[in-house]
Enzyme design. Structure first.
Site, mmCIF file in Angstrom:
data_model
loop_
_atom_site.group_PDB
_atom_site.id
_atom_site.type_symbol
_atom_site.label_atom_id
_atom_site.label_comp_id
_atom_site.label_asym_id
_atom_site.label_seq_id
_atom_site.Cartn_x
_atom_site.Cartn_y
_atom_site.Cartn_z
ATOM 1 N N LYS A 127 0.805 -1.209 0.000
ATOM 2 C CA LYS A 127 0.000 0.000 0.000
ATOM 3 C C LYS A 127 0.844 1.268 0.000
ATOM 4 C CE LYS A 127 -4.235 -1.969 1.822
ATOM 5 N NZ LYS A 127 -3.903 -3.270 1.261
ATOM 6 N N GLU A 211 -2.502 6.982 8.099
ATOM 7 C CA GLU A 211 -3.240 7.963 7.317
ATOM 8 C C GLU A 211 -4.079 8.833 8.239
ATOM 9 O OE1 GLU A 211 -5.586 5.732 4.589
ATOM 10 O OE2 GLU A 211 -3.956 5.487 3.136
ATOM 11 N N HIS A 246 -14.200 -2.192 10.376
ATOM 12 C CA HIS A 246 -13.641 -1.881 9.057
ATOM 13 C C HIS A 246 -14.027 -2.918 8.009
ATOM 14 C CE1 HIS A 246 -11.435 0.985 11.408
ATOM 15 N NE2 HIS A 246 -10.815 0.035 12.058
ATOM 16 N N ARG A 303 -8.890 -7.778 -7.449
ATOM 17 C CA ARG A 303 -9.686 -9.003 -7.552
ATOM 18 C C ARG A 303 -11.157 -8.614 -7.655
ATOM 19 N NH1 ARG A 303 -11.878 -8.784 -2.506
ATOM 20 N NH2 ARG A 303 -10.573 -8.056 -0.789
#
Length: 689
Positions: A127, A211, A246, A303
């Site tokens: 990421k 973040e 999440h 995906r």
């Protein structure tokens, strides 16, 4: 456009191996058969009798129950393909679907991977590196730290610079694993330690990124598709804001409040992101959408997504068929201009979990799993149930607790939501605790129901913000008590195996009306010494095969009847008001559901057996099968109610066991690394006097 050169082998094939399990394996099989392909399933010892195995043309065992020794065993999966002559492998989602090493191994074996090239997976799998690639492509990014220095001190310093709250995320992660929201510096280190543990367990990689955590963002993702000729399109967006831990709970398409301009901007950015990494196949670009209309790249799932059916519902396209055709080297079936949106769609994920116990996973035997569409007045065009289980299947501790996906379509959001509520009420799951009642509460919540073009209340903290109402203590009216009393009595009478009136359990009396006294209360209050019970006195008789009753509830009386319908459905008439309900008795609990929600009431006969109140236990038992991760206190330590005592891991998620009261931990029965079964005594606890 320039033709994309990738490591993906794209040649025709006639046999497809599905390297996954559950509902996605069954879903891929249906489409593959429609294209004339032979289907091959793989299975672990835990899944030897699973639905995807039963439905496949062929099936190959790949190892024991643990996923690392079966579904994640690259060599075993490739050998299964060789044995069955499979020319291609569809990875579904999860497991090997985003594993670049697996894709490279398939290329060497001469087997087509139904998905993107390994280079694209690698580009988005890390990421931190992905953020840099997206910045180069002009895709907006959330402020954060994505560097290589992973020392505790530097990560803490970067979090302080960004400003709390921040989101800790596993760099190699996905699916909600290795993620924590950190509200202040005081909780940073504990959150970092927990994220690293989860990330190591799930991905064998504990690198973190940080973040800025947007306070009220929406999670809006765009479905993209690219072929090997460099063509790319977006199939519009999905709103996946409603989440717990999440992980998504209810998804919908299109996203409420989306303007044509914003849709185009997000879609174009998504296609740019995919083409930046030479993508091929189905992928999803996930964005955070702020209240002011600004959006930020979050990650790409390389995906097919769990929620892809809502996109299929509004576009009329079969994304799995697109995947298979692109894998055979064909161009995209549609251009961007040919894609349109029709109506609105919702998907509700049916999990084996207990929302009232912090969404703890559940295991056990599914004694019944059925959807009564006809009885609910619904059609197959309106409702689709993608399921990997059937009645009689066992839900194991080894894999994700999702049982099925309930997908609905309507002319607009209101119509689709009404259909979702009716379909949820018509879904009958017995034997294992599920989140169906919670989904009904969520779908009928005013904040969710009233979301529209001018009033969008959805954000990723919707469940947290509305916890007080979504998990409010249940309240019951006389209609609920009366219906539960009759349903429990009716089902008790059905259990009688003899036709003799002397063996009946419905209050039968010779030459006198049937009379029975029933006490009802919230199941959560059964053990409480001060539980608030409602008493219903039922008196009745039979006429022309129908039971007619008079019910006394306090100072009120009702005239009532009950008519069995198909399956578990009944019609209860109270003072001339007839309602259709899905109803069953789960032990001593009567469960009733209709489009307004689900009601559960503990049912007992006062004139039969009096259930005494139970003393508080001095032990803590495992709420599910799992593995002990860490002991957080020493034996003999004094603790306060709610203090964390130990951490368990089950179904790829960590769960913290807390002190039930003030007291002390006498001893632990298990150590870190031990496997425990549901109901095992974890520790001895001594409450304070």
């Amino acid at each position: 456009m320039k033709k994309h050169e990738s490591a993906v082998r794209t040649t025709p094939f006639d046999t497809l191996l599905i390297a996954n399990r559950g509902e996605i394996a069954c879903r891929v099989m249906r489409t593959a058969r429609r294209l004339g392909l032979k289907t091959v399933a793989i299975y672990s010892d835990a899944d030897a009798g699973a639905r995807h195995v039963r439905e496949a043309d062929e099936a190959i065992r790949v190892g024991p129950a643990p996923a690392r020794e079966s579904y994640l065993d690259v060599e075993a999966v490739i050998e299964a393909a060789r044995r069955t002559g499979s020319g291609a492998i569809h990875p579904g989602y999860g497991f090997l679907s985003e594993n670049g090493d697996f894709v490279n191994a398939l290329e060497k074996a001469g087997i087509t991977f139904v998905g993107p090239p390994a280079s694209a997976i690698a580009a988005m799998g890390d990421k931190s590196a992905a953020k840099a690639r997206m910045a180069n492509a002009g895709v907006p990014l959330v402020p954060g730290y994505h560097g290589d220095d992973q020392s505790d001190a530097l990560l803490r310093d970067e979090a302080d610079k960004i400003g709390y709250p921040v989101m800790l995320k596993a760099s190699a992660g996905g699916g909600g694993k290795g993620m924590r929201v950190v509200e202040s510096g005081d909780g940073f280190q504990a959150a970092l330690d927990g994220c690293r543990r989860e990330s190591r367990a799930a991905f064998s990689d504990d690198r973190m990124l940080i973040e800025k955590y947007l306070v009220k963002p929406r999670h809006v993702e765009v479905q993209v598709f690219c072929d090997c000729n460099g063509n790319g399109v977006y199939l519009f967006e999905r709103d996946c804001s409603v989440q717990r831990r999440h992980q998504k709970v209810i998804e919908e398409a299109p996203a409420p409040g989306m303007t044509a301009e914003l849709r185009s901007a997000m879609g174009d950015a998504a296609v740019r992101a995919a083409q930046e990494i030479g993508y091929v196949g189905a992928g999803t670009i996930e964005f955070l959408l702020d209240a002011d209309g600004s959006f930020f790249f979050m990650e790409m799932n390389t995906r097919l997504q769990v929620e892809h059916p809502v996109t299929e519902m509004i576009t009329g396209q079969d994304l799995v068929e697109w995947q298979l055709r692109v894998a055979m080297g064909e161009p995209l079936p549609c251009s961007q201009d040919a894609l349109t949106i029709t109506g609105h769609s919702f998907e509700a994920r049916i999990y084996a979990e207990d929302p009232d116990q912090d969404f703890l996973p559940a295991t056990g035997l599914l004694t019944r799993f059925a959807l009564d569409l006809e009885g609910a007045g619904l059609s197959g065009d309106q409702v689709r149930l993608d399921s990997g289980v059937e009645s009689g299947d066992t839900v194991s501790m080894h894999y994700d607790p999702m049982l099925a996906k309930l997908i609905v379509h309507g002319a607009d959001r209101d119509a689709a939501l009404a259909t979702l509520n009716r379909a949820l009420a018509a879904l009958d799951v017995q034997g294992v605790v599920t989140n169906r009642a919670f989904l009904l509460r969520l779908a009928t919540h005013p904040g969710f129901k009233n979301t529209g073009l001018k009033n969008v209340e959805l954000d990723t903290r919707f469940i947290e913000r509305n916890e007080a109402t979504l998990f409010a203590p249940r309240t019951y009216d006389r209609e609920a008590y009366a219906s539960a009393a009759l349903i429990g009595l009716h089902q008790l009478s059905q259990e009688c195996e003899s036709n003799s009136p002397w063996d009946r359990h419905d209050g039968f009396r010779l030459n006198a009306p049937h009379t029975i006294r029933i006490a009802l209360c919230d199941p959560a209050d059964v053990k409480a010494a001060d539980s608030d019970e409602a008493v219903v006195i039922v008196e009745g008789k039979r006429s022309a095969g129908e039971a007619l009753w008079h019910l006394a509830i306090g100072d009120e009386t009702l005239t009532a009847s009950l008519q069995p319908l198909s399956g578990d459905a009944v019609a209860v008439t109270l003072d001339g008001h007839r309602r259709r309900l899905q109803a069953r008795r789960d032990g001593h609990v009567v469960v009733m559901a209709d489009p307004r929600g689900e009601t559960r009431l503990f049912w007992r006969r006062i004139d039969a057996i009096d259930h005494g109140h139970h003393e508080a236990e001095s032990t803590l038992t495992a709420p599910m099968h799992g593995t002990v991760v860490a002991l957080l206190v020493e034996p003999g330590a004094s603790v306060e109610k709610g203090m964390p005592l130990m951490v368990m891991e089950a179904m790829k998620m960590e769960h913290t066991m807390t002190a039930p009261a003030d007291g002390s931990v006498a001893s632990f029965h298990f150590q870190a690394g031990d496997t425990v079964g549901q109901g095992d005594v974890l520790l001895d606890f001594t409450p304070s006097e």
